[in-house]
Design an enzyme around this catalytic site. Sequence first.
Site, short mmCIF file in Angstrom:
data_model
loop_
_atom_site.label_atom_id
_atom_site.label_comp_id
_atom_site.label_asym_id
_atom_site.label_seq_id
_atom_site.Cartn_x
_atom_site.Cartn_y
_atom_site.Cartn_z
N SER A 153 0.83 -1.20 0.00
CA SER A 153 0.00 0.00 0.00
C SER A 153 0.87 1.26 0.00
O SER A 153 1.69 1.43 -0.90
CB SER A 153 -0.95 -0.04 1.21
N GLU A 175 -10.12 -3.72 -5.57
CA GLU A 175 -9.59 -2.61 -4.79
C GLU A 175 -9.49 -1.35 -5.64
O GLU A 175 -9.20 -1.41 -6.84
CB GLU A 175 -8.25 -2.95 -4.16
N HIS A 208 -7.39 -5.54 -1.17
CA HIS A 208 -6.20 -4.76 -0.88
C HIS A 208 -5.28 -5.50 0.10
O HIS A 208 -5.68 -5.87 1.19
CB HIS A 208 -6.63 -3.42 -0.29
#
Length: 297
Positions: free
Chosen positions: A147, A238, A268
């Site tokens: 991320s 996502e 995610h």
Amino acid sequence: MFQPLLEEGLRQTMRQLVRPLLSNAVPLALQRKLVRQAYRTSVPPKNVLFRKDDLGNVPVLRAQSTRPTTGTLLYLHGGGYIIGSAATHKGIAGHLAKLTDCEVIIPNYRLAPEHPYPAAPNDAESVYMALISQGKPASGIAVAGDSAGGGLALVLAMQLRDHGHPLPSSITCFSPWTDLTNQQLYAPEIEPVLHADWIINAAKMYAGDTPLTNPVISPVFGDLKGLPPLLIQVGSQEILLNDATRIAEMAKRDRVETTLEIYNNLWHVFQIHSGQLKRATEALSVAAGHIKRHLAG
């Protein structure tokens, strides 16, 4: 039969327990506390040892399997630059330590809004250069992240290149956040984890006075020439899917050896479920292969 049921159960857990925490309606201090609890379900494998340390004046967590190490993996945790820590990512770091036979170093880089840009990349570079100063060759160091940490891994490599430092052997990104303008977010039918308004707010807190289009904030707008081999894994469910596909296109344009893997119907940073969910375990094994293949042996 068991795995599809487990996958749906985990998806619902993310939607009903984790996604509500990542909301601007929840005070940031409470988000940080609750997310620490939520990550307890991401469990490291047995026979992986953890110890706290300090590298380059940055607190880190070291993860190492009981087998001899063959390299070092610098792992940059996710959390929108505003939440998360080395402790929340012990699970994925532990699995990577076991799968790669690397010692995994997870920095507790400073978080926004208390410490906006450039705190995070400066801390990451400090840890990396501390490893180099200890005699570890760059060819024996890999960098990975998820991320925001995936975007940070790319920014770190660009920063090292621009500062004339030796580059790591490879980069691995899980669901990387690479465009903090958030103007080209994907719109999946199901998004079990992220709210668009939450990441938009996180981007503002992190960037501060730095334009969101600056490559040091959003590497998708940068020059990736000369970066080491890159593996990107992302789920189809996502809003950051386009961040992954666009950075892969940019990397290939800049002649970086790039592999993009899209995992259908996963969410995610699904890799945190490695050891439980078969497809997550398989994805992390692929990532470990990428890391091991490029380390100098």
